[in-house]
Design an enzyme around this catalytic site. Sequence first.
Site, mmCIF file in Angstrom:
data_model
loop_
_atom_site.group_PDB
_atom_site.id
_atom_site.type_symbol
_atom_site.label_atom_id
_atom_site.label_comp_id
_atom_site.label_asym_id
_atom_site.label_seq_id
_atom_site.Cartn_x
_atom_site.Cartn_y
_atom_site.Cartn_z
ATOM 1 N N ASP A 2 1.977 -5.619 8.894
ATOM 2 C CA ASP A 2 1.627 -5.073 7.577
ATOM 3 C C ASP A 2 0.169 -5.347 7.222
ATOM 4 O OD1 ASP A 2 2.412 -7.832 7.435
ATOM 5 O OD2 ASP A 2 2.334 -7.679 5.256
ATOM 6 N N GLU A 3 -0.342 -4.551 6.322
ATOM 7 C CA GLU A 3 -1.621 -4.759 5.650
ATOM 8 C C GLU A 3 -2.772 -5.055 6.616
ATOM 9 O OE1 GLU A 3 -0.279 -6.306 1.272
ATOM 10 O OE2 GLU A 3 -0.303 -7.813 2.863
ATOM 11 N N ALA A 4 -2.821 -4.355 7.734
ATOM 12 C CA ALA A 4 -3.905 -4.531 8.708
ATOM 13 C C ALA A 4 -5.046 -3.578 8.346
ATOM 14 C CB ALA A 4 -3.398 -4.288 10.118
ATOM 15 N N HIS A 53 -3.281 -10.318 9.073
ATOM 16 C CA HIS A 53 -2.734 -11.597 8.606
ATOM 17 C C HIS A 53 -2.832 -12.650 9.713
ATOM 18 C CE1 HIS A 53 -1.180 -10.372 4.681
ATOM 19 N NE2 HIS A 53 -0.733 -9.261 5.240
#
Length: 585
Positions: free
Chosen positions: A277-279, A205
Site C-alpha cells: 500500500d501507499e507506495a 513503508h
Amino acid sequence: MPVVDEGDAAISIEVAPGSAPAGHEAEGYSLDVTADGIDIAADTAAGALNGVQTLRQLLPAWIESDTAVDLSWTVPVVAIDDYPRFEYRGFMIDTARSFYTVDEIKRIIDTTAPLKLNRLHLHLSDDQGWRLAIDTPEENPSGIEYGRLTEVSGATAMTYNGNGQLMGTELGHTGFYTKADYREIIDYAARNGMTVVPEIDLPGHTNAALHAIPQLNSAGSNPKPMPGESTAPHQGTGDVGISTFDANNANTYVFITEVLRQLAELTPGELLHIGGDEAHSTSRADYTKMVDFATSTVADLGKTVVGWNEYAGTALPEDAAVVQYWNGGTAAVANAVNTRGAKVILSPANKTYMPQKQDARQPLGGTWACGSPCTLENAYNWNPGTQIAGISEQDVLGVEAAVWGEFIRGVDQAQFYSFPRLLATAEAGWTPQARKNTAEFVERVGASGPRMAASGVNFFPTATVDWSASAAPVVTAHPVTATPEAAGDAPTASRLAVDWRVSAPGATATSLSAELVWDDGVRERVALTASTAVDIAGMTNSTEFAGSSRRNFHTSGVHVGHLRLMGDGDPVVAGSIAVTVPGRR
C-alpha cells in the site's frame, strides 16, 4: 464444572464427524442446554471452541472475572445450531509504529478470541520500526547483516509528526520479537483459536529496512542517506508514501527472498501479507516489478499471498492470492477476483479502522475515514457481501478490523479505540445480513458492558448505548452464630460481611450510589469507590466499583438482599445475596 467426554456430568463436548450443522463442518457447532446438562458437538476443534465461546456468553458476565465471586453459574435452556458467515474474521494490530510485548499480544488475544475472531494480523514492519528477528544465512554473498533489522530498527518507533508535535501521549514503544517470541505468540493464538497472519510491508513503508541495511540504499531507493551515512535516516513521523526499495538493485530481491523465506518457515498459517500500500514514491513499473517478484516468491514458498488493494492490479498468483480492501476504487479488486481467482478480505476504513474518533469527545484520532467520527452504529451498518461491486459474497474471504499505531500506545489505548466497535466487526464476520438489526445490536452491546469490564477491557463508553449494570457479592465473613447463654436459647446475633464488585460502565463515583435492601425492610447504604476515573481524553473508562456491607441478624431463616444502584435513571437491581441464619440449638 468439569468438562468431560462421557457420562452424565454437567458439560459434555463431543468432536466427531457428523456433529456440526450440515454443510458447516469447518467451524459449525450445536449447543444444547437442558436440565440434565450442557452438550456441545462439532466436527472440528475450531467448531467446538466456537461452542465454548457461546457458552461463556450465556453464563453470567462475572465468569470472566479473575476474582472469585459468590454467584450461581447458570445458563438458560437453549438449543443452538450455529456457524459463521465468513471463514476469515480478523483483528490487525500495528506493532511497527509502536511495539507490543509478547504479554501484551497475549492480552489482545484474550479479549478478541472470545468474539470468535480467528485471525491475528501482525503488522511487523513499516517506516518507523522493524519488529521480527531475521537471521543472517550461512551462505550470504550479498553481505547483508539481517540482524541489523532488529538491532537498529527494533530500537526505533513513532516519534513526532511533520510539524514536530508528539504523536500520541508518549513516544512510540520500541522493541522486537525474537523467533522464539514469535513462535510463542503463534502457539498462544492457536490455543485460543486464532491463526497469525504476519505482514512485512513492501515496496513502500520500507524506511526501517533502509535505515538498517546499507545494501538496500541505492540510486532508486528513497529516502536518501544523509551525507557521510550509508543508510537512510530514521523516519518517525506518520507521513506516508515517502519510502521505496530500488527495483533495479539486485540486493532488493535477495532481501525480499530471504525475509519471506524465514517468515514462511516460522509461520504455520497459509497466509503471508506483503503490504503493497501507499507506495507513492515508487513508479508504476518499479512497483509492479517488485510486487510481482514478492507474490511469486510467496507462491513458491507454498503460501497464499495477501496484500492491500493497491496491489490488486499486478500479476497475482492465480487462485492463490487475497486482496485486502481498505480504501479507494474497487474496480481493480473486482478484476483480480474475476480474472485471477483472488479472494477478498474487507477492511473498509470507514467501517473497520479503529483509531478513528468514535465521537467528538475524543481529542485524539482521525475523522478522515468517515468524514466525521466513526460511530458504533456506522461500524455495524454495512454489508460485506455487497461492499465490492462486481463480486459475489462467495468471493469474500472475510472481514478484519485494524488498529494502526500512529498515536496508539499500549493495549489499554488500543482497546479504548477498538471496543465496543470491534463487536460490530465480529458480528459482520459471523452473522448473516438478514439477521442483523442495529437497535437490537446496540442493546446487546449495552448488556455486554459488565462482561467486557470483568474481562479487563478498557472500552469506550459510547454515548448512544444504554449500558447495563451488574453486581457480584464476595462473602468475606459468613454468618456465625454467637454462643448462646443456655441450651435452647435463640442466637444473640449472626454477622454477614460482603464485599461488592459493581460494574456500571460510564458512571462516576459522584453520579452512582448503592443500597442493599433486605426482604425484612432493612436498608444498608453501600459506599462505592471507582477503580478508575472516566476520562475520555486520558482514554480510561470507569467500569468497576467496589463497596462493602455488614449486617447483624437476630432472627433465623433465609434472608435475601438486593443491591440497588441509583444513578441518572431509575434504580436498578444489579445483584443479590441470600444468607441462611441457623435457628435454635
